[in-house]
Structure formats: C-alpha cells, structure tokens
Design a protein around this motif. Sequence first.
Motif, PDB file in Angstrom:
ATOM      1  N   GLU A   1      29.207  36.099  -0.696  1.00 24.89           N
ATOM      2  CA  GLU A   1      28.399  35.120   0.059  1.00 24.89           C
ATOM      3  C   GLU A   1      28.848  33.419  -0.534  1.00 24.89           C
ATOM      4  O   GLU A   1      28.690  32.472  -0.083  1.00 24.89           O
ATOM      5  CB  GLU A   1      27.081  35.266   0.023  1.00 24.89           C
ATOM      6  N   THR A   2      28.987  33.715  -1.904  1.00 23.20           N
ATOM      7  CA  THR A   2      29.129  32.200  -2.755  1.00 23.20           C
ATOM      8  C   THR A   2      30.604  32.287  -3.475  1.00 23.20           C
ATOM      9  O   THR A   2      30.733  33.333  -4.231  1.00 23.20           O
ATOM     10  CB  THR A   2      28.218  32.218  -3.768  1.00 23.20           C
TER      11      THR A   2
ATOM     12  N   LYS B   1      28.595  32.026   2.751  1.00 20.17           N
ATOM     13  CA  LYS B   1      27.559  31.228   2.957  1.00 20.17           C
ATOM     14  C   LYS B   1      27.579  29.885   2.298  1.00 20.17           C
ATOM     15  O   LYS B   1      26.863  28.933   2.572  1.00 20.17           O
ATOM     16  CB  LYS B   1      26.301  31.813   2.794  1.00 20.17           C
ATOM     17  N   LYS B   2      28.232  29.918   1.115  1.00 20.77           N
ATOM     18  CA  LYS B   2      28.311  28.729   0.188  1.00 20.77           C
ATOM     19  C   LYS B   2      29.802  28.560  -0.589  1.00 20.77           C
ATOM     20  O   LYS B   2      30.108  29.737  -1.064  1.00 20.77           O
ATOM     21  CB  LYS B   2      27.173  28.714  -0.927  1.00 20.77           C
TER      22      LYS B   2
ATOM     23  N   SER C   1      29.537  28.097   6.669  1.00 22.55           N
ATOM     24  CA  SER C   1      29.307  27.817   5.122  1.00 22.55           C
ATOM     25  C   SER C   1      28.633  26.263   4.912  1.00 22.55           C
ATOM     26  O   SER C   1      28.837  25.319   5.630  1.00 22.55           O
ATOM     27  CB  SER C   1      30.509  27.797   4.414  1.00 22.55           C
TER      28      SER C   1
END
Length: 207
Positions: free
Chosen positions: A11-12, A33-34, A58
């Motif tokens: 996710e990151t 997401k990041k 993102s």
Amino acid sequence: GEINIPTIAKETLYLQLPDVNAEFTVNVPQEVKKLNITVPNTDESNVGLDLIVKAPNSTVEIKDSQLNTINGTTAQNTLILNGVTVNEVVVVQGNVVVENDSVVGEIAPGEIAPGEYVDASTITIYVDETIQDDIAINGSFIVEEEKEGDIKFITSAAKLQQLADKVNNDGANFADQTITLLADIDLNNVEWTPIGTEDNYFAGTFE
C-alpha cells in the motif's frame, strides 16, 4: 524511461529516481495508496527530470527534490510537494499541496484529451502564505492559503500531532475554522494523544 509498478505492490511505496535530464513516467496500480518519491540533486548542471506520475488512486508525496516539470494524476486527496523545487506542475487530477520551502514556478491545468483540459475549478491548490506570491497559477484553480502558525490542512502525522497539541495544551478550539485532512496518515509507532480534553475541546470543523 517508464516504471510500471506491479499490482502485487504494497500500500505504501518509496521510490528514488535518478537525477538526470530525462522524462520518466511512473505508472501506479490501484493497490498503492501512498507513493513517496525523492530525486536527490547530485548534479547542479542538470535541468532535472520531467516526471509524469499516473497514480489515480494514490496520494503522492515528492520530497526534497529538484525537478524540471511534474505532470500529476493522483487521487483526489493530493499531490504533496514537500521541499521541492520545480519549474512547472501540470495537474491532470487531484489536489496539490505546496509546503516546506518548496519553490514552484508555475501551476497549470493538464490535458486530459487532445485539446481538452481538466476543469481547474474542481482542483484546490493549498499553499503556505510565504510562497503563494512566488507561484504563477494559470487557470481557475481554487487556492487555499495557510498563514504562518495556522493549521489549515493535515498532510502528515506530525501536523496532526501539532493540531492535538494546540487544542490540548494551548487551548485553541478552532471555532469557525475548517481543518482539512488531505492524506492517508499512518500512526503506526507514533505516540498519539487524542485531540481535545474535557477542559480544552475542539470546536471547529474537521473535514
């Protein structure tokens, strides 16, 4: 160059790009997401990267970097420029936060189809008071200004902690003010005190 991040990505992600005079496109899958990007400035003679970021799902933070141009397609919650020097930022999708001594020459709406440009009035540009006058903003963007000492938008755990400290310890209740959360924040391993006490409460709007 082109970087295609695989769909099995976490996710990151943290991405360090080379300091060269070139165009790089970074394609980001929806699972991320990041995305954190740095471009170390190792050669002052370089004009810098022309960076194209295609990350429609993102939040993207570019930190402590020098680039020529940024063409950004990000989630609605933001493209964060943190200590970045860049000649031009072209916004295709997503809001933009310019903070922490960033130097931006120009912000302009991006092309979404041949001859068709994004509606700038749907995008908010968040800027520190100290740097707003130095940016040429082309197009009918919504501009939100943060004055020195204000906490108008939250982009990091440190900024969220700063808000809690002002309410809990300084007694600032932020009545009639709106605080906007602009990024997904991970408080894992962060010492956290909730915002507000029985005596010092938060009376503003947290969006």
